[in-house]
Design an enzyme around this catalytic site. Structure first.
Site, PDB file in Angstrom:
ATOM      1  N   SER A   1       0.853  -1.175  -0.075  1.00 58.10           N
ATOM      2  CA  SER A   1      -0.036   0.071   0.120  1.00 58.10           C
ATOM      3  C   SER A   1       0.821   1.173  -0.095  1.00 58.10           C
ATOM      4  O   SER A   1       1.436   1.732   1.153  1.00 58.10           O
ATOM      5  CB  SER A   1      -0.932   0.157   1.290  1.00 58.10           C
ATOM      6  OG  SER A   1      -1.664  -1.358   1.317  1.00 58.10           O
TER       7      SER A   1
ATOM      8  N   LYS B   1      -6.812   2.221  -2.778  1.00 54.37           N
ATOM      9  CA  LYS B   1      -6.425   1.661  -1.867  1.00 54.37           C
ATOM     10  C   LYS B   1      -6.345   2.537  -0.389  1.00 54.37           C
ATOM     11  O   LYS B   1      -7.095   2.256   0.756  1.00 54.37           O
ATOM     12  CB  LYS B   1      -5.077   0.698  -1.871  1.00 54.37           C
ATOM     13  CG  LYS B   1      -4.633   0.146  -0.605  1.00 54.37           C
ATOM     14  CD  LYS B   1      -5.389  -0.980  -0.205  1.00 54.37           C
ATOM     15  CE  LYS B   1      -5.100  -1.529   1.383  1.00 54.37           C
ATOM     16  NZ  LYS B   1      -5.969  -2.317   1.919  1.00 54.37           N
TER      17      LYS B   1
ATOM     18  N   LYS C   1      -0.612   4.678   8.541  1.00 57.83           N
ATOM     19  CA  LYS C   1       0.238   5.064   7.370  1.00 57.83           C
ATOM     20  C   LYS C   1      -0.833   5.220   6.304  1.00 57.83           C
ATOM     21  O   LYS C   1      -0.675   6.258   5.410  1.00 57.83           O
ATOM     22  CB  LYS C   1       1.261   3.897   6.950  1.00 57.83           C
ATOM     23  CG  LYS C   1       2.044   4.188   5.690  1.00 57.83           C
ATOM     24  CD  LYS C   1       2.133   2.946   4.845  1.00 57.83           C
ATOM     25  CE  LYS C   1       1.236   1.656   4.924  1.00 57.83           C
ATOM     26  NZ  LYS C   1       1.315   0.890   3.856  1.00 57.83           N
TER      27      LYS C   1
END
Ligand code: NAD
Length: 294
Positions: free
Chosen positions: A98, A172, A241
């Site tokens: 990701s 994502k 994150k």
């Protein structure tokens, strides 16, 4: 890319990478796997793969898959001089981590100048989805390149075309910002309901047939939070994150992520107090304990 077998270099054999590499091996492909952790390389050998001692050895394959923590690590691995030498013109790199969409676009340009194609293909579905080959794979890249690698990706789950390079990474991150925000909102509501005396199972059964339904009420609460296992396999720090990637992306295109930034602040406060290895579903327990003195 020939249908089968393909010689695949797989870098990043963590919670997701290990079962994913296992599915590629089971699908008949030759997997040369590298991870900094020796235990991960040993596990690959047990699954029938070929562990290698350096990222460069894995990068010499015709197809290189990365399942690393973030863009910083992806850039460091691909920027290594030995890896750069090993990556041959004509090869394809798939970044399934990701990562950050804008950095992915920059990386694609850099690699493209050397005749190497980049595809971004982050996933959702967690460790269980990886084990069962039921991931959702959000793919960004040029049609012709994606078509070549699609048979390999299909072994890992459902391939969904998101758009051009970086599109998969963008979807994502945005997905996880939504997911984290409603997991927080769901947790506040579920904990309030419990303290009011409601049976959480009853609440979930009603909400899941009503407009409050989400992946959090459908999956995370019944499977990882109510049983008290907190073992979805997706780390809280990795979630944070992704949330930061999404809010930065929103800001870069002129959208003020007002609620998103608040969600980042709340999750960051939890991340500071929880163990670095904490599962992201522990956010519910953290909220409950934070408010336990009331
Ligand atoms: P993880 O921390 O379990 O695995 C990362 C692996 O990368 C580790 O084994 C680590 O040793 C290895 N690594 C780190 N630096 C390296 C380097 N320089 N060279 C070689 N190996 C290196 O993480 P994960 O949960 O497998 O997640 C991987 C990616 O997938 C992340 O970007 C994450 O956000 C994403 N993701 C995770 C899940 C999940 O449920 N765990 C779901 C969807 C997406």
């Amino acid at each position: 890319m020939p249908e089968s077998p393909v010689r695949i270099g797989f870098i990043g054999l963590g919670r997701m990478g290990t079962p994913m590499a296992g599915r590629l091996i089971a699908g008949g492909h030759e997997v040369l796997g590298f991870d900094l952790a020796e235990a991960a390389r040993e596990q690959l050998a047990r699954a029938g793969g070929q562990p290698v001692g350096t990222a460069a050895e894995a990068a010499a394959a015709e197809l290189v898959i990365l399942m690393l923590p973030d863009s910083g690590v992806v850039e460091a691995v691909l920027g290594d001089a030995a890896v750069a030498t090993a990556l041959a013109a004509g090869s394809v790199v798939i970044d399934m981590s990701s990562s950050e969409p804008l950095r992915t676009r920059a990386l694609a340009e850099e690699l493209g100048a050397r005749g190497i194609a980049l595809v971004d293909a982050p996933v959702s579905g967690g460790v269980r989805g990886a084990e069962e080959g039921r991931l959702t794979i959000m793919v960004g890249g040029e049609d012709e390149v994606v078509a070549r690698v699609e048979p390999v990706l299909a072994l890992l789950g459902r391939v969904v075309r998101a758009g051009g390079i970086g599109a998969g990474h963008a979807v994502k991150a945005l997905n996880n910002l939504m997911s984290a925000t409603h997991l927080w909102a769901t947790s506040e509501a579920m904990i309030a309901g419990q303290r009011f005396g409601l049976d959480p199972e009853v609440v979930l059964s009603i909400v899941n047939g009503s407009s409050g339904r989400s992946g959090s009420t459908d999956n995370k609460w019944p499977n990882f939070i109510l049983p008290g296992s907190y073992d979805s396999g997706f780390g809280l720090r990795l979630m944070l994150k992704d949330m930061r990637i999404a809010t930065r992306l929103a800001e870069a295109v002129g959208v003020t992520p007002a609620l998103g930034l608040q969600a980042v602040e709340h999750w960051a406060a939890a991340a500071e107090e929880l163990d670095p290895a904490a599962d992201h579903t522990e956010i519910a327990r953290w909220i409950d304990q934070r408010d336990s003195s009331h």
